[in-house]
Design a protein around this motif. Structure first.
Motif: not given
Length: 125
Positions: A97-125
């Motif tokens: 949907r967003t076509q980028g690395a800015a994803v919202d943190v999912i309640t209950g999965a904070t660590l996974t959400s944040k790590a997902y966003a960082i890994s995604l940003a690396g994939a986009l580079q």
């Protein structure tokens, strides 16, 4: 101390959140995919999410993110499997949907959400 994406042991989930927050602060500056991406398949780095590693895979078609999925997510406990089973599909959909690395943190999965966003940003580079 360990840093996300590098081997080591975080002393607590709170330490992991603090380390992940340092990396996610720069994600707002990560460019959204607006046709600037080259077609292909890309893996992000494995990011330490305390309970396990998160690694994101994306496929770019026509300069747009066509698919996104987490190749690895924490599954060390029934709780991790349950929470990540709910959160990861939502994160995958956000990427499309967003076509980028800015994803919202999912309640209950904070660590996974944040790590997902960082890994995604690396994939986009």
């Amino acid at each position: 101390p360990a840093t996300p994406g590098h081997p080591g042991v975080m002393s607590s989930p709170d330490d992991t959140i603090a380390a992940l927050d340092q990396h996610t602060a720069s994600l707002a500056a990560a460019p959204a995919a607006t046709g600037a991406l080259h077609d292909g398949q890309y893996f992000g780095p494995q990011i330490d999410a305390y309970y396990g590693y998160v690694e994101v895979f994306i496929e770019v078609v026509g300069g747009q993110i066509d698919s996104a999925r987490a190749q690895h997510v924490p599954r060390s406990s029934p709780t991790s499997r349950f929470l990540n089973g709910k959160a990861v599909p939502k994160l995958n959909k956000q990427v499309i949907r967003t076509q980028g690395a800015a994803v919202d943190v999912i309640t209950g999965a904070t660590l996974t959400s944040k790590a997902y966003a960082i890994s995604l940003a690396g994939a986009l580079q």
